[in-house]
Design a protein around this motif. Sequence first.
Motif, PDB file in Angstrom:
ATOM      1  N   ALA A   1      -2.410  -1.671  -6.375  1.00 25.88           N
ATOM      2  CA  ALA A   1      -2.376  -1.901  -4.935  1.00 25.88           C
ATOM      3  C   ALA A   1      -2.361  -0.586  -4.175  1.00 25.88           C
ATOM      4  O   ALA A   1      -2.988  -0.464  -3.109  1.00 25.88           O
ATOM      5  CB  ALA A   1      -1.157  -2.740  -4.573  1.00 25.88           C
ATOM      6  N   GLN A   2      -1.675   0.411  -4.699  1.00 23.62           N
ATOM      7  CA  GLN A   2      -1.626   1.707  -4.020  1.00 23.62           C
ATOM      8  C   GLN A   2      -2.961   2.430  -4.094  1.00 23.62           C
ATOM      9  O   GLN A   2      -3.316   3.181  -3.175  1.00 23.62           O
ATOM     10  CB  GLN A   2      -0.507   2.558  -4.603  1.00 23.62           C
ATOM     11  CG  GLN A   2       0.877   2.051  -4.215  1.00 23.62           C
ATOM     12  CD  GLN A   2       1.987   2.683  -5.024  1.00 23.62           C
ATOM     13  OE1 GLN A   2       1.768   3.323  -6.055  1.00 23.62           O
ATOM     14  NE2 GLN A   2       3.224   2.504  -4.561  1.00 23.62           N
TER      15      GLN A   2
ATOM     16  N   GLU B   1      -7.092   4.113   3.493  1.00 20.99           N
ATOM     17  CA  GLU B   1      -6.911   5.224   4.427  1.00 20.99           C
ATOM     18  C   GLU B   1      -8.214   5.980   4.659  1.00 20.99           C
ATOM     19  O   GLU B   1      -8.464   6.472   5.767  1.00 20.99           O
ATOM     20  CB  GLU B   1      -5.876   6.203   3.871  1.00 20.99           C
ATOM     21  CG  GLU B   1      -4.465   5.660   3.743  1.00 20.99           C
ATOM     22  CD  GLU B   1      -3.563   6.657   3.026  1.00 20.99           C
ATOM     23  OE1 GLU B   1      -3.984   7.821   2.847  1.00 20.99           O
ATOM     24  OE2 GLU B   1      -2.443   6.276   2.645  1.00 20.99           O
ATOM     25  N   LEU B   2      -9.050   6.077   3.630  1.00 20.50           N
ATOM     26  CA  LEU B   2     -10.259   6.892   3.702  1.00 20.50           C
ATOM     27  C   LEU B   2     -11.460   6.142   4.276  1.00 20.50           C
ATOM     28  O   LEU B   2     -12.354   6.751   4.868  1.00 20.50           O
ATOM     29  CB  LEU B   2     -10.626   7.402   2.298  1.00 20.50           C
ATOM     30  CG  LEU B   2      -9.652   8.356   1.623  1.00 20.50           C
ATOM     31  CD1 LEU B   2     -10.078   8.579   0.183  1.00 20.50           C
ATOM     32  CD2 LEU B   2      -9.611   9.682   2.370  1.00 20.50           C
TER      33      LEU B   2
ATOM     34  N   GLY C   1       3.927  -3.612  -5.799  1.00 14.23           N
ATOM     35  CA  GLY C   1       2.839  -4.455  -6.260  1.00 14.23           C
ATOM     36  C   GLY C   1       2.366  -5.406  -5.178  1.00 14.23           C
ATOM     37  O   GLY C   1       3.007  -5.556  -4.140  1.00 14.23           O
ATOM     38  N   PRO C   2       1.236  -6.073  -5.403  1.00 12.33           N
ATOM     39  CA  PRO C   2       0.747  -7.037  -4.417  1.00 12.33           C
ATOM     40  C   PRO C   2       1.626  -8.285  -4.412  1.00 12.33           C
ATOM     41  O   PRO C   2       2.257  -8.612  -5.420  1.00 12.33           O
ATOM     42  CB  PRO C   2      -0.657  -7.369  -4.925  1.00 12.33           C
ATOM     43  CG  PRO C   2      -0.579  -7.141  -6.397  1.00 12.33           C
ATOM     44  CD  PRO C   2       0.364  -5.980  -6.576  1.00 12.33           C
ATOM     45  N   PRO C   3       1.678  -8.996  -3.292  1.00 10.96           N
ATOM     46  CA  PRO C   3       2.413 -10.262  -3.288  1.00 10.96           C
ATOM     47  C   PRO C   3       1.801 -11.221  -4.298  1.00 10.96           C
ATOM     48  O   PRO C   3       0.605 -11.168  -4.583  1.00 10.96           O
ATOM     49  CB  PRO C   3       2.220 -10.762  -1.851  1.00 10.96           C
ATOM     50  CG  PRO C   3       1.884  -9.545  -1.054  1.00 10.96           C
ATOM     51  CD  PRO C   3       1.123  -8.656  -1.992  1.00 10.96           C
TER      52      PRO C   3
ATOM     53  N   PHE D   1       0.816  -1.218   0.000  1.00  8.78           N
ATOM     54  CA  PHE D   1       0.000   0.000   0.000  1.00  8.78           C
ATOM     55  C   PHE D   1       0.848   1.265   0.000  1.00  8.78           C
ATOM     56  O   PHE D   1       0.412   2.311  -0.484  1.00  8.78           O
ATOM     57  CB  PHE D   1      -0.888   0.029   1.241  1.00  8.78           C
ATOM     58  CG  PHE D   1      -2.132  -0.839   1.150  1.00  8.78           C
ATOM     59  CD1 PHE D   1      -2.493  -1.467  -0.032  1.00  8.78           C
ATOM     60  CD2 PHE D   1      -2.952  -1.007   2.260  1.00  8.78           C
ATOM     61  CE1 PHE D   1      -3.630  -2.255  -0.113  1.00  8.78           C
ATOM     62  CE2 PHE D   1      -4.101  -1.785   2.192  1.00  8.78           C
ATOM     63  CZ  PHE D   1      -4.443  -2.412   1.009  1.00  8.78           C
ATOM     64  N   ALA D   2       2.045   1.210   0.544  1.00  8.16           N
ATOM     65  CA  ALA D   2       2.820   2.418   0.818  1.00  8.16           C
ATOM     66  C   ALA D   2       3.323   3.068  -0.468  1.00  8.16           C
ATOM     67  O   ALA D   2       3.966   2.413  -1.297  1.00  8.16           O
ATOM     68  CB  ALA D   2       3.999   2.082   1.716  1.00  8.16           C
TER      69      ALA D   2
END
Length: 630
Positions: free
Chosen positions: A403-404, A411-412, A591-593, A391-392
């Motif tokens: 993913a981001q 967060e929202l 990216g996602p795992p 996510f970061a």
Amino acid sequence: MNAPANAPTRRLTTAQALLAFLSRQYTARAGTEQRLITATWGIFGHGNVAGIGQALLEPGSDMPYHQGRNEQAMVHAAVGYARQRDRLSAHAVTTSIGPGATNLVTGAALATVNHLPVLLLPGDVFAARPADPVLQQLEVPCAGDVSVNDCLRPVSRYFDRITRPEALIPAALAAMSVLTDPARTGAVTLALPQDVQAEAYDWPEDFFRRRVWQVRAPRPDRDELAAAARLLRGARRPLVVAGGGVHHSGAEDALRALADATGIPVAATQAGKGALPHDHPADMGGIGHTGTAAADALAREADAVLGVGTRWTDFTTASATLFQHPDVRFASLNVSGADAHKMGGLQLVADAREGLEELAGALAGYRVEPAYESRCRALKADWEARVSAAFAPRDEGARPTQAQVLGVLDELADGSDILINAAGSLPGDLHKLWRTRSRDQYHVEYGYSCMGYEIPAAIGVALAAPGRPVWALVGDGTYLMNPTELVTAVQERLPVKVVILQNHGYASIGGLSAAVGGERFGTAYRFRAADGTYTGEVLPVDLAANAASLGLAVFRPKTIRDLREALASARAADRPTCVYVETETADTVSGPPPAQAWWDVPVAETATRPSAVEAREEYDRQVAARRRHL
């Protein structure tokens, strides 16, 4: 034949009688009653305009109406509504004959696969056959009673054709019985010949009395319960797999109580995600091909597995390769005996909530070993770190990865937000990464994984949950399948939030194609190159402009910083809104795992291209791990 002499009757057309009947049907569960069919979706043509259409307009009709743009989409909206209402309320869908009726098939299959109730009322050809063939009639020379509606039979839990007015009485009652049966529910079809819809009949008043259909919550057989308890008590590494039945029966609190008391970890299918909130110590996240490393590691080691409300699909079991303990045994708690018998284990045929509550009592005093709890905590913490890394953002000014995008939305969001998705690469990323905060936040349709479901389903969910932020997350491929119901969202003033992730093609299948030796053939949205392949320039398609042309407010964020502002604005909006995001290709950092378990997609056994040869070698290696659990 009319009603017996002296019995009170009401003279109505068949269509008028059907709507009057539907308006008096209710469900009851846990002492709470609610109306079963709360509205009818419809697109009118010559098969229903003078029947159901006139009946909806008739003074005294107590049936709200929603105008649709696509018949398949109307079913998706109805299914989204029914899921959000825990299957206790549903919608009907009416269409004309011919193309209007056959467009229902995909939606009907989705409803039936996912055990979600929807009532289909397609028009049909004349029962009296005054002229053959009539417009849009399918002629079958060897069977005069076949129409295009017969293609709805295999995707319906109940099907009937109402060829005489009085035949509606037993058919309508049977239809309600199936819609309200948690083990049998799905699409129910009453095909309505257009002449019969408009024909008058003296209906017995008792047909229109208020009926309450009790939604059953059967308790477990005591011998089956005792056997399941013995299995878990004798296990050193037990695991619970939570499926959609946990949500359908409202069993979340019962599952939490069982996990709290015993320490047994819980992994969730796509339909079961959210059975425990993401921050509960026992929640290991998604299981299977799209699952987390934590859940899949525990599944490989488990010596006893309790499935609750799951159909044990190939994604959940990693195509029968996931559960690798040599002595693993299964128990399945399911309201459907057909699902409870799967995996060759103990059957516990019961409502999920009732079954879990009684199982908790049967396990009183039992708790898993401290070392096992410690391992579960460590696996969960490690996976949470991987989610945070995916996510970061490395640079607020950069274009986001998929993913981001989920990370910013994470967060929202709070427990009131509802996320809807069905197809593409998003279900995998959501199942692995999304941090579910409430029992009904995660709405991913993965039983049928139907492209085009998300936008109409969001409309149904918004109707069922007014005031809550409803997000339809779609890739460009899915958006192009079925954007037309955005007009309905505008018309109904429903503030759904559509997030379009533009990656210029069928990205999910492109990745799968690459993995199985298909070299991403036919999956990119590009012009033809000189050699005739689709490898030229990216197509100049502007989906944001398309959404705006249909009446949506549109945001076009370019960076992660812009995206945060756009999603916040969309969440606060009081009208349908689109956030259009050109995503960056994922890499090993942002990216996602990757998939944590296998999925069986057969690879060419003979091939000349190196990619296919290598993919077949990998396939043979993976398939060797398959087990048949007996």
